[in-house]
Design a protein around this motif. Structure first.
Motif, PDB file in Angstrom:
ATOM      1  N   GLN A 180      37.643  48.213  40.990  1.00  0.00           N
ATOM      2  CA  GLN A 180      37.942  46.939  41.637  1.00  0.00           C
ATOM      3  C   GLN A 180      37.616  45.742  40.756  1.00  0.00           C
ATOM      4  OE1 GLN A 180      39.282  46.307  44.920  1.00  0.00           O
ATOM      5  NE2 GLN A 180      39.879  48.429  44.576  1.00  0.00           N
ATOM      6  N   THR A 181      36.543  45.830  39.982  1.00  0.00           N
ATOM      7  CA  THR A 181      36.086  44.665  39.214  1.00  0.00           C
ATOM      8  C   THR A 181      36.658  44.617  37.807  1.00  0.00           C
ATOM      9  OG1 THR A 181      34.114  45.950  38.657  1.00  0.00           O
ATOM     10  CG2 THR A 181      33.937  44.401  40.496  1.00  0.00           C
ATOM     11  N   CYS A 194      37.547  36.029  33.145  1.00  0.00           N
ATOM     12  CA  CYS A 194      37.484  36.376  34.573  1.00  0.00           C
ATOM     13  C   CYS A 194      38.241  35.349  35.406  1.00  0.00           C
ATOM     14  CB  CYS A 194      36.020  36.442  35.038  1.00  0.00           C
ATOM     15  SG  CYS A 194      34.988  37.540  34.041  1.00  0.00           S
ATOM     16  N   ASP A 195      38.344  35.632  36.679  1.00  0.00           N
ATOM     17  CA  ASP A 195      38.974  34.690  37.611  1.00  0.00           C
ATOM     18  C   ASP A 195      37.940  33.647  38.001  1.00  0.00           C
ATOM     19  OD1 ASP A 195      39.793  33.508  40.191  1.00  0.00           O
ATOM     20  OD2 ASP A 195      41.482  34.899  40.011  1.00  0.00           O
ATOM     21  N   GLU A 198      37.381  33.009  41.780  1.00  0.00           N
ATOM     22  CA  GLU A 198      36.619  34.072  42.422  1.00  0.00           C
ATOM     23  C   GLU A 198      35.138  33.981  42.047  1.00  0.00           C
ATOM     24  OE1 GLU A 198      40.029  37.571  42.858  1.00  0.00           O
ATOM     25  OE2 GLU A 198      38.609  37.628  41.185  1.00  0.00           O
ATOM     26  N   TYR A 252      31.956  33.564  44.524  1.00  0.00           N
ATOM     27  CA  TYR A 252      30.797  34.457  44.463  1.00  0.00           C
ATOM     28  C   TYR A 252      29.521  33.664  44.203  1.00  0.00           C
ATOM     29  CZ  TYR A 252      27.613  38.166  43.072  1.00  0.00           C
ATOM     30  OH  TYR A 252      26.529  38.989  42.992  1.00  0.00           O
ATOM     31  N   ASN A 254      29.346  42.431  38.568  1.00  0.00           N
ATOM     32  CA  ASN A 254      29.246  40.968  38.653  1.00  0.00           C
ATOM     33  C   ASN A 254      28.204  40.432  37.673  1.00  0.00           C
ATOM     34  OD1 ASN A 254      31.155  40.878  40.705  1.00  0.00           O
ATOM     35  ND2 ASN A 254      29.644  40.732  42.352  1.00  0.00           N
ATOM     36  N   ARG A 304      42.357  45.358  34.162  1.00  0.00           N
ATOM     37  CA  ARG A 304      43.095  44.812  35.303  1.00  0.00           C
ATOM     38  C   ARG A 304      43.625  43.402  35.031  1.00  0.00           C
ATOM     39  NH1 ARG A 304      41.110  41.364  38.807  1.00  0.00           N
ATOM     40  NH2 ARG A 304      42.195  42.412  40.527  1.00  0.00           N
ATOM     41  N   ARG A 316      42.186  39.986  34.537  1.00  0.00           N
ATOM     42  CA  ARG A 316      40.968  39.184  34.586  1.00  0.00           C
ATOM     43  C   ARG A 316      39.913  39.898  35.423  1.00  0.00           C
ATOM     44  NH1 ARG A 316      40.584  34.107  32.795  1.00  0.00           N
ATOM     45  NH2 ARG A 316      42.441  33.201  31.843  1.00  0.00           N
ATOM     46  N   ARG A 352      37.196  40.600  38.091  1.00  0.00           N
ATOM     47  CA  ARG A 352      37.220  40.163  39.479  1.00  0.00           C
ATOM     48  C   ARG A 352      35.808  40.137  40.062  1.00  0.00           C
ATOM     49  NH1 ARG A 352      39.823  43.682  44.446  1.00  0.00           N
ATOM     50  NH2 ARG A 352      39.577  42.124  46.107  1.00  0.00           N
ATOM     51  N   ILE A 378      33.440  39.900  43.316  1.00  0.00           N
ATOM     52  CA  ILE A 378      33.547  40.242  44.738  1.00  0.00           C
ATOM     53  C   ILE A 378      32.200  40.001  45.394  1.00  0.00           C
ATOM     54  CG2 ILE A 378      34.058  42.091  46.390  1.00  0.00           C
ATOM     55  CD1 ILE A 378      35.696  43.459  44.192  1.00  0.00           C
TER      56      ILE A 378
END
Length: 957
Positions: free
Chosen positions: A395-396, A498-499, A502, A506, A567, A799, A801, A803, A805
């Motif tokens: 996911q990340t 990264c985004d 987002e 966070y 993260n 992926r 950038r 992500r 979460i």
């Protein structure tokens, strides 16, 4: 075939990029600056005699055998400790050097037993070789032998001519009469293993190697039996007992260890089809010539009397087993499975793949479900232990695997170890980490238990966050809180890679007062100041790498914790180069591979969902059959459906779910409800108590294939002996598939790998020829990266950038209370492996003959428990009894045990709570009570009685 002889260059290689040119015996050679003269000569093909030098350890310069002459310099310096210089002119053979070397060797031989003909090292003795190399033909001093081995009482009287041999270690002997005090073993223990168990005791002729204080033997010392000292020894002072018993090997093959996820390479040294010893392979890219007690010595299970070598069947689990031919067993299994599908539907049967088997075998088992059973009912123990890794990192970052190679640890400045115990679970990696820590790197440990890395005489953590089990997410988010609120994040990296939106979301979440170290301190038990100091060190201490294990994943919020760790890495820019990253330490040898091969019910090989029509089309064309687009059943769902009467048949390869999976009573109820359980293994394991068909398996020594380790490294497994039961595991799966109409025709695992490469992008260019040429490669290995990918996400995330979460902390449903006031967490120990099926059938049991319950002195005193007492361990799920070990390694309120012995059945205690995203069981948090006991519980005695009956085999007619 012949014995693989590795070159010993005498000293380690220099890592300098600057080059130096010199002349040795008339030959010009260019080598890296910092290279020793000895190594430079060896790279030219000139072998300088040596005894104390080996490229395993740094130069020592004590034996005085490697003397050379250097033009323009006085004397005869030791070539091992003399670095090269530009323009240097070296002579390795002169009359003076010959005389000096013979004199030195004469002194060694004068005090060494001359029993070469009967010595176990005959044919593999460096002392013997060097005596020949220097031309020693006689000894002028006369042989008195063993002078330095005499012992004296308090008044100086000689008590014995020789110190006795130390036979205490089950795997090797120590014969002090043959020691030449070269210190190679001592230095290997220090520099390679990092245990510092050995020392040189005494002076002059009375000098000798000692495994500790006076009177200690090897078994009772701090020695961890990694074998580094035995490998380093140039004589028979330290010698494998297998060499003494069998003799010197005559050929060898390189293969890969079948224990933990480090993936060490070994030379399997053989006499005919008998394994003489396993020697760690210097060119192994995961271990670089090091090993642990399991890989080095614990291979005896392969020839253990408990191995089942003939197929067996029975109508009902109450019946005794009946040995039959392979044809009858496979026919029996196939007809039952076909009948179950006819009676209950195609989804009524399924498979469980193994993280101990090869990639090729695992691939075939999931293919059996999809292409022959026509469903997606396939699962694996890899989901039971590490599926949150796949989900969280997927996911990340966009990939379901670790980001670095193990070599990257050499550039780590700060290591954050969370939920892992590397010295017990991944000891070869732990040795490399400890070496880096001794060089000055800092360590943060997040673990409820004081693992060895927290504090030893030579390594100490800067911070130990001894959190309460189940609060990982709260601690990780508190670290993020400090990094955000104190502005310690790397804004440039985040904006570039990264985004940003987002991240801002966070950051707002992490900065909330509810996530501050001060707020969560009462919940986690970790002082707020410690959390703040650890966060600052991780964010600003240089290259920071995260290493984690099952203490992260085996929680109801395992996936959330992995996301939180990702993260942390992204927000501090610790990703995409050497010395950083997020690195899961896989527990079993092929956990990564079984995930890669599509063992999950919702994913085809390469982590692609079954509802993706384009992906299904790839496999439908390759396999020639349609593939269901409906995700299948995970193991817990299979067991639930079995109890409900809708799941009736299981093919279980290489897994013992009754001992390894949580809530043992639920597992046994599900298995008992099935009408055809096929166990494919090397021993009658606990799951086989409920089986109707037993298909004998093969060990890693008996087959070809590949394993994929924790760093995504694909290593070759090579057959060193014939399968004792007649077939390798991949052949058995193929036979079963064909008995059910599969029409498979693989002739060798290389053909299976070719199919994997043709259908799975990350394996696109992997072939056995490539692996033989390169030694190993790390996926992805494709047209863009034909030599593999040691470090992921260098220029960007897979992926796109990275992500961020949110990581909301949600407390587990498993609660302590007046009835169950303690928290149980579980783990492993160095000498044992997983459910112990292999290691319990070796001499490793001398170190761990039973599971014990570690309990803090305060908790023990409250319950009237003394060290070694039997105690009852009880939870809401069940109860068992085992002996107590009182230790301050545990925090008050927390107890710990291993799960290696079926007599304990620790998982009868654990619950069926699991990770919200992947169903990974919550092994690490169970509310329990501990009370005095008189011995095994009624349940244990009933289970033992049932097991004895379930293992009965009819006498042959």
């Amino acid at each position: 075939m012949s014995l693989i002889k590795e070159i010993d260059y005498g000293t380690p290689a220099s890592k300098s990029e600057a080059m130096v040119t010199l002349t040795i015996d008339g030959f010009k050679i260019t080598v890296p600056e910092g290279t020793s003269v000895m190594r430079a000569a060896m790279e030219t093909g000139i072998a300088i005699p040596k005894l104390c030098s080996t490229d395993m350890v740094d130069a020592f310069g004590s034996c005085r055998l490697c003397l050379v002459e250097i033009e323009g310099r006085r004397g005869t310096p030791a070539s091992c400790t003399t670095p090269v210089a530009d323009g240097m002119v070296v002579s390795t053979q002169t009359d003076q050097l010959k005389t000096l070397r013979r004199g030195v060797m004469e002194l060694y031989i004068s005090d060494h037993p001359l029993d070469c003909l009967t010595c176990a090292a005959n044919g593999d003795c460096e002392l013997q070789d060097m005596a020949g190399a220097v031309g020693l033909r006689d000894v002028r001093y006369g042989y008195d032998g063993g002078n330095h081995m005499k012992t004296r009482d308090g008044v100086g009287e000689v008590n014995a001519r020789y110190l006795p041999k130390d036979e205490s270690n089950p795997y090797f002997t120590y014969d002090p009469s043959k020691c030449i005090v070269c210190s190679r073993c001592v230095r290997a223990c220090e520099e390679v293993q990092g245990t510092f168990a050995l020392t040189i005791e005494g002076r002059g002729f009375e000098s000798r190697v000692s495994p500790g204080s006076f009177g200690d033997d090897f078994l009772g010392s701090e020695c961890v039996s990694c074998g580094a000292c035995v490998q380093a020894c140039p004589t028979a002072t330290l010698q494998e007992k297998s060499i003494i018993d069998i003799g010197q090997p005559e050929h060898s093959l390189v293969t890969t260890c079948a224990y933990c996820g480090v993936g060490c390479s070994f030379k399997a040294e053989m006499r005919g089809e008998e394994l003489v010893r396993m020697v760690p392979y210097k060119d192994g890219k995961a271990n670089h010539g090091h090993s642990c007690v399991k890989g080095r010595f614990a291979y005896g299970y392969a020839s253990h009397k408990d191995r089942v070598l003939n197929p067996m069947i029975r109508e009902n689990i109450a019946d005794p087993w009946r040995e039959v031919s392979w044809e009858e067993a496979l026919g029996f299994a196939a007809s039952r499975l076909r009948r179950l599908q006819a009676d209950y539907g195609r989804d009524s049967i399924g498979v469980i793949t193994s993280s101990r088997c090869t990639n090729e075998e695992t691939y075939l088992v999931q293919k059996l479900a999809r292409a022959v059973f026509s469903n997606n009912n396939t699962d694996t123990c890899a989901r039971v232990c590490h599926s949150p890794t796949g989900y969280g990192l997927g996911q990340t970052f966009g990939t379901s695997a670790g980001t670095q190679d193990f070599d990257s640890v050499e550039d780590v400045d700060v290591a954050l170890v969370i939920g892992a115990n590397p010295t017990d679970g991944h000891p070869v990696f732990a040795s490399r980490l400890k070496k880096r820590l001794r060089q000055g790197a800092k360590l943060i440990v997040i673990d409820p238990r004081r693992i060895d890395l927290v504090r030893t005489p030579h390594v100490a953590a800067s911070h130990h966050l001894a959190l309460r089990p189940g609060t990982n997410v709260a601690v990780v988010t508190a670290l993020a809180h400090v990094i955000v609120t104190e502005g310690l994040y790397d804004e440039a990296f985040i904006r570039e890679r990264c985004d940003w939106d987002e991240f801002q979301d966070y950051a707002v979440f992490a900065a909330e007062p509810a996530n501050s170290p001060e707020t969560v301190e009462e919940l986690t038990g970790v002082p707020a100041g410690t959390v703040r100091q650890a966060a600052r060190l991780y964010a600003k201490g240089g290259n920071a790498a995260i290493y984690y294990g099952l203490g992260v994943t085996e929680h109801s919020q395992g996936s959330t914790t992995v996301i939180g760790l990702a993260n942390l890495a992204m927000m501090t820019g610790n990703i995409g180069r050497r010395g950083v990253g997020v690195n899961p330490l896989r527990g079993q040898n092929n956990v990564q591979g079984s995930c890669d091969m599509g063992s999950f019910p919702h994913e085809l090989p390469g982590y692609r969902h079954v509802n993706n029509a384009d992906v299904r089309d790839i496999f439908e064309k390759a396999w020639g059959v349609p593939i269901s687009d409906e995700p299948g059943l995970r193991i817990p769902n299979m067991l639930d459906a079995a109890v409900d009467g809708t799941f009736k048949g299981l093919y279980c390869q290489g897994e013992d779910i009754l001992q390894s999976d949580p809530d043992t009573k639920h597992v046994s109820a599900g298995l008992a409800a099935m009408e055809c359980v096929i166990v494919h293994d090397i021993f009658l394991n606990e799951t086989a108590n409920y089986a109707h068909v037993f298909l004998p398996g093969s060990t890693f020594l008996e087959k070809d294939g590949t394993f994929t380790n924790a760093e995504r490294r694909i290593n070759r497994v090579r057959k060193v002996m014939s399968p004792k039961a007649g077939y390798a595991d991949w052949e058995v799966t193929q036979l079963l598939a064909n008995a059910m109409g599969g029409n498979w025709s693989y002739a060798h695992p290389a053909e299976i790998m070719a199919e994997i490469a043709a259908t799975t992008p990350s394996f696109a260019n992997v072939t056995y020829e490539l692996l033989d040429e390169k030694g190993s490669v790390q996926w992805p290995c494709n047209d863009e990266t034909p030599d593999g990918t040691p470090i992921m996400h260098i220029d960007g995330f897979v992926r796109g950038r990275g992500r961020f979460i949110r990581t909301d902390y949600i407390a587990t449903d498993e609660k302590t209370g007046p009835r169950f006031p303690l928290l149980l967490t579980t783990g492993r120990i160095l000498s044992q492996y997983n459910v112990g099926a292999q290691t319990r059938r070796t001499d490793n049991v001398v170190w761990h003959e039973e599971d014990v319950l570690e309990i803090h002195p305060h908790d023990a005193e409250l319950r009237g428990v003394k060290d070694g007492d039997w105690v009852k361990l009880q939870s809401r799920s069940g109860e068992t009894s085992l002996r107590a070990k009182i230790t301050d390694r545990m925090s008050p309120g927390v107890v710990y045990t291993t799960f290696h012995h079926p007599a304990t059945q620790a998982n009868v205690i654990t619950t069926d709570f699991s990770d919200w995203a992947t169903n990974c069981p919550e092994y690490k948090v169970t509310a329990v009570q501990v009370s005095p006991s008189n011995g095994p519980t009624d349940w244990q005695e009933e289970y033992e009685s049932f097991s004895r009956k379930a293992r009965r085999v009819e006498a042959a007619e």
